[in-house]
Design a protein around this motif. Sequence first.
Motif, PDB file in Angstrom:
ATOM      1  N   VAL A  70       0.862  -1.183   0.000  1.00  0.00           N
ATOM      2  CA  VAL A  70       0.000   0.000   0.000  1.00  0.00           C
ATOM      3  C   VAL A  70       0.897   1.232   0.000  1.00  0.00           C
ATOM      4  O   VAL A  70       2.054   1.181   0.444  1.00  0.00           O
ATOM      5  CB  VAL A  70      -0.938  -0.021   1.233  1.00  0.00           C
ATOM      6  N   SER A  71       0.386   2.331  -0.515  1.00  0.00           N
ATOM      7  CA  SER A  71       1.196   3.545  -0.592  1.00  0.00           C
ATOM      8  C   SER A  71       1.447   4.110   0.808  1.00  0.00           C
ATOM      9  O   SER A  71       0.712   3.817   1.756  1.00  0.00           O
ATOM     10  CB  SER A  71       0.506   4.600  -1.454  1.00  0.00           C
ATOM     11  N   ASN A  72       2.467   4.939   0.918  1.00  0.00           N
ATOM     12  CA  ASN A  72       2.774   5.583   2.199  1.00  0.00           C
ATOM     13  C   ASN A  72       1.622   6.439   2.707  1.00  0.00           C
ATOM     14  O   ASN A  72       1.460   6.636   3.915  1.00  0.00           O
ATOM     15  CB  ASN A  72       4.021   6.453   2.062  1.00  0.00           C
ATOM     16  N   GLU A  73       0.841   6.971   1.778  1.00  0.00           N
ATOM     17  CA  GLU A  73      -0.255   7.877   2.169  1.00  0.00           C
ATOM     18  C   GLU A  73      -1.465   7.124   2.711  1.00  0.00           C
ATOM     19  O   GLU A  73      -2.292   7.704   3.432  1.00  0.00           O
ATOM     20  CB  GLU A  73      -0.685   8.734   0.966  1.00  0.00           C
ATOM     21  N   ALA A  74      -1.592   5.835   2.358  1.00  0.00           N
ATOM     22  CA  ALA A  74      -2.773   5.064   2.759  1.00  0.00           C
ATOM     23  C   ALA A  74      -2.550   4.450   4.136  1.00  0.00           C
ATOM     24  O   ALA A  74      -2.281   3.260   4.267  1.00  0.00           O
ATOM     25  CB  ALA A  74      -3.066   3.984   1.726  1.00  0.00           C
ATOM     26  N   VAL A  75      -2.652   5.274   5.154  1.00  0.00           N
ATOM     27  CA  VAL A  75      -2.437   4.817   6.530  1.00  0.00           C
ATOM     28  C   VAL A  75      -3.644   5.193   7.378  1.00  0.00           C
ATOM     29  O   VAL A  75      -4.038   6.358   7.423  1.00  0.00           O
ATOM     30  CB  VAL A  75      -1.163   5.444   7.141  1.00  0.00           C
ATOM     31  N   THR A  76      -4.239   4.185   8.023  1.00  0.00           N
ATOM     32  CA  THR A  76      -5.273   4.437   9.018  1.00  0.00           C
ATOM     33  C   THR A  76      -4.612   4.402  10.389  1.00  0.00           C
ATOM     34  O   THR A  76      -3.894   3.451  10.708  1.00  0.00           O
ATOM     35  CB  THR A  76      -6.384   3.371   8.945  1.00  0.00           C
ATOM     36  N   GLU A  77      -4.827   5.447  11.173  1.00  0.00           N
ATOM     37  CA  GLU A  77      -4.136   5.537  12.463  1.00  0.00           C
ATOM     38  C   GLU A  77      -4.911   4.783  13.542  1.00  0.00           C
ATOM     39  O   GLU A  77      -6.149   4.758  13.551  1.00  0.00           O
ATOM     40  CB  GLU A  77      -3.964   7.007  12.845  1.00  0.00           C
ATOM     41  N   ASP A  78      -4.175   4.161  14.434  1.00  0.00           N
ATOM     42  CA  ASP A  78      -4.772   3.424  15.538  1.00  0.00           C
ATOM     43  C   ASP A  78      -5.337   4.429  16.543  1.00  0.00           C
ATOM     44  O   ASP A  78      -4.622   5.322  17.005  1.00  0.00           O
ATOM     45  CB  ASP A  78      -3.700   2.557  16.205  1.00  0.00           C
ATOM     46  N   ASN A  79      -6.622   4.283  16.871  1.00  0.00           N
ATOM     47  CA  ASN A  79      -7.254   5.261  17.766  1.00  0.00           C
ATOM     48  C   ASN A  79      -7.010   4.968  19.244  1.00  0.00           C
ATOM     49  O   ASN A  79      -7.441   5.721  20.109  1.00  0.00           O
ATOM     50  CB  ASN A  79      -8.769   5.338  17.490  1.00  0.00           C
ATOM     51  N   LEU A  80      -6.306   3.859  19.549  1.00  0.00           N
ATOM     52  CA  LEU A  80      -6.031   3.507  20.945  1.00  0.00           C
ATOM     53  C   LEU A  80      -4.557   3.587  21.309  1.00  0.00           C
ATOM     54  O   LEU A  80      -4.215   4.026  22.411  1.00  0.00           O
ATOM     55  CB  LEU A  80      -6.514   2.077  21.219  1.00  0.00           C
ATOM     56  N   TYR A  81      -3.680   3.154  20.406  1.00  0.00           N
ATOM     57  CA  TYR A  81      -2.294   2.935  20.792  1.00  0.00           C
ATOM     58  C   TYR A  81      -1.324   3.814  20.009  1.00  0.00           C
ATOM     59  O   TYR A  81      -1.504   4.066  18.816  1.00  0.00           O
ATOM     60  CB  TYR A  81      -1.916   1.461  20.607  1.00  0.00           C
ATOM     61  N   SER A  82      -0.288   4.243  20.705  1.00  0.00           N
ATOM     62  CA  SER A  82       0.731   5.075  20.081  1.00  0.00           C
ATOM     63  C   SER A  82       1.798   4.194  19.426  1.00  0.00           C
ATOM     64  O   SER A  82       1.833   2.976  19.607  1.00  0.00           O
ATOM     65  CB  SER A  82       1.383   5.986  21.129  1.00  0.00           C
ATOM     66  N   ASP A  83       2.679   4.854  18.706  1.00  0.00           N
ATOM     67  CA  ASP A  83       3.733   4.160  17.965  1.00  0.00           C
ATOM     68  C   ASP A  83       4.663   3.348  18.860  1.00  0.00           C
ATOM     69  O   ASP A  83       5.350   2.442  18.389  1.00  0.00           O
ATOM     70  CB  ASP A  83       4.568   5.206  17.207  1.00  0.00           C
ATOM     71  N   ILE A  84       4.686   3.646  20.144  1.00  0.00           N
ATOM     72  CA  ILE A  84       5.591   2.926  21.041  1.00  0.00           C
ATOM     73  C   ILE A  84       5.202   1.448  21.147  1.00  0.00           C
ATOM     74  O   ILE A  84       6.056   0.593  21.422  1.00  0.00           O
ATOM     75  CB  ILE A  84       5.630   3.600  22.443  1.00  0.00           C
ATOM     76  N   ILE A  85       3.938   1.120  20.875  1.00  0.00           N
ATOM     77  CA  ILE A  85       3.512  -0.289  20.948  1.00  0.00           C
ATOM     78  C   ILE A  85       4.194  -1.098  19.859  1.00  0.00           C
ATOM     79  O   ILE A  85       4.574  -2.249  20.055  1.00  0.00           O
ATOM     80  CB  ILE A  85       1.974  -0.425  20.888  1.00  0.00           C
ATOM     81  N   MET A  86       4.369  -0.479  18.689  1.00  0.00           N
ATOM     82  CA  MET A  86       5.073  -1.157  17.596  1.00  0.00           C
ATOM     83  C   MET A  86       6.539  -1.376  17.961  1.00  0.00           C
ATOM     84  O   MET A  86       7.101  -2.453  17.750  1.00  0.00           O
ATOM     85  CB  MET A  86       4.947  -0.340  16.313  1.00  0.00           C
ATOM     86  N   VAL A  87       7.165  -0.339  18.531  1.00  0.00           N
ATOM     87  CA  VAL A  87       8.589  -0.431  18.878  1.00  0.00           C
ATOM     88  C   VAL A  87       8.814  -1.511  19.934  1.00  0.00           C
ATOM     89  O   VAL A  87       9.765  -2.287  19.853  1.00  0.00           O
ATOM     90  CB  VAL A  87       9.131   0.927  19.370  1.00  0.00           C
ATOM     91  N   TRP A  88       7.927  -1.573  20.931  1.00  0.00           N
ATOM     92  CA  TRP A  88       8.095  -2.589  21.979  1.00  0.00           C
ATOM     93  C   TRP A  88       8.004  -3.995  21.372  1.00  0.00           C
ATOM     94  O   TRP A  88       8.775  -4.888  21.737  1.00  0.00           O
ATOM     95  CB  TRP A  88       7.065  -2.420  23.096  1.00  0.00           C
ATOM     96  N   GLY A  89       7.072  -4.190  20.447  1.00  0.00           N
ATOM     97  CA  GLY A  89       6.953  -5.497  19.803  1.00  0.00           C
ATOM     98  C   GLY A  89       8.228  -5.901  19.081  1.00  0.00           C
ATOM     99  O   GLY A  89       8.700  -7.043  19.196  1.00  0.00           O
TER     100      GLY A  89
END
Length: 499
Positions: A70-89
Amino acid sequence: IISWPQIKYDLTLAFTLRLLWGASNTALARWLPPAYEDGLSQPRGWDPSIRYNGVQLPLVREVTRKIIHVSNEAVTEDNLYSDIIMVWGQYIDHDIAFTPQSTSRITFLNGMECQMTCEKQNPCFPIKVRFLIPSREIPGSKNIKQQINGLTSFLDASTVYGSTHATENKLRNLTSKEGLLRVNVKYYDNHREYLPFTDRIPSPCAQDSNSSEGERIECFMAGDSRSSEVTSLAAMHTLWLREHNRLARALKNINGHWSAETVYQEARKIVGALHQIITLRDYIPKIIGPDAFNLYIGLYTGYDPTMNPTVSNIFSTAAFRFGHATIQPIVRRLNAQYLDDPELPNLYLHEVFFSPWRLIKEGGLDPLLRGLLAHSAKLQVQDQLLNEELTEKLFVLSNNGSLDLASLNLQRGRDHGLPGYNDWREFCGLPKLETHTDLNTIISNHNVTAKIMELYHNPSNIDVWLGGLVEDFLPGARTGPLFACIIGKQMKALRDGDR
């Protein structure tokens, strides 16, 4: 009648094997028998004449192009969790699993480099348009190919301390009386510590194009060799280096009679416990949801000596790679007021691959951590899986060009002999999906199911990473039922099998 020497031998062997559960440089666990085309080592899709439910498996690059990309522009943002959840994973994944690549990069038959040939000759497994260096392997029983986990399986903060004594000794400040870890002696972040640079100089990390020729910023050295992969991961490694040293100084201050070794080991115990608590209390329930957590993990009742904690092939090669669909294409850095800083503009993800110089020369940890905390994670949406930063511009140190992470994941699953999607659904006690209509019951975006059936023709042919990725989320979760099952079972094994 069994003789006493035989009983003693069997008990000794069983005890020795149990001691190796979860040890580094041992085989990943198999929860289902591997699915190789020749029964031993040949990946699914290797021989184009072999049919699966009457059809050929699709090329992985086609799956990426038609379903995952998918293109860089086609991003739906998570309404609960911040980007730190991805980094921790990502950080925790690097604590428990690392499958080294094969040391050979040339074909055994004619000596051609894997990058320069499209022939399917061991050890090369070409992806049309891309290529894959297979994982380092060891023969299992009857010489069936098995892959190695280069790390300790346990949630033991090996990201901080390493998975071998040799690595641990490189990371420690052995002259310190406070049990400290080594820090960078050249650069500081507003009087705070950075990770030391690797001993391998010059290291292969990217350099600032505006810096003078003699000024180099090398790759960082941490408990895991991938610490410089992206700046957010390097920042997480740095936080835990600082936390170990903070704890060690505090413990030595309270217990002045303790030796440096005692201080180090006690601080290490606390850091390891914090990794376990954050992962099992705060992270995993958000990923698999409360119902799956209760079903597969439940309350802790103590160490279970019969529980094998070894990381499984299906977990490390497929299920825990769900996180790739939660990665934002943009890296944001914010000032002390949590506002955009004109001196630290947004960066595309490919601009921070293996670039530790950006941490050292562009504001240190704080602006990056503010960006991770204040901005949403990317939501894993069925028709918005991996953005073009990952499918077109991925960079790894072992390759000269850009790579496609989605195709690598799919091809890696085939290289590791992972059985197909339906086999794993049955393993988890989930209904087998026989038809397109069945697939529509667990994937609400029917455009996606149509594309999947167009390429795979039969649900049983679907690569397990893709199948698990596109399932509808469980309530309160960020995975569907299959990955919730696999992640849940693995986390219970890691917790209950940790003596």
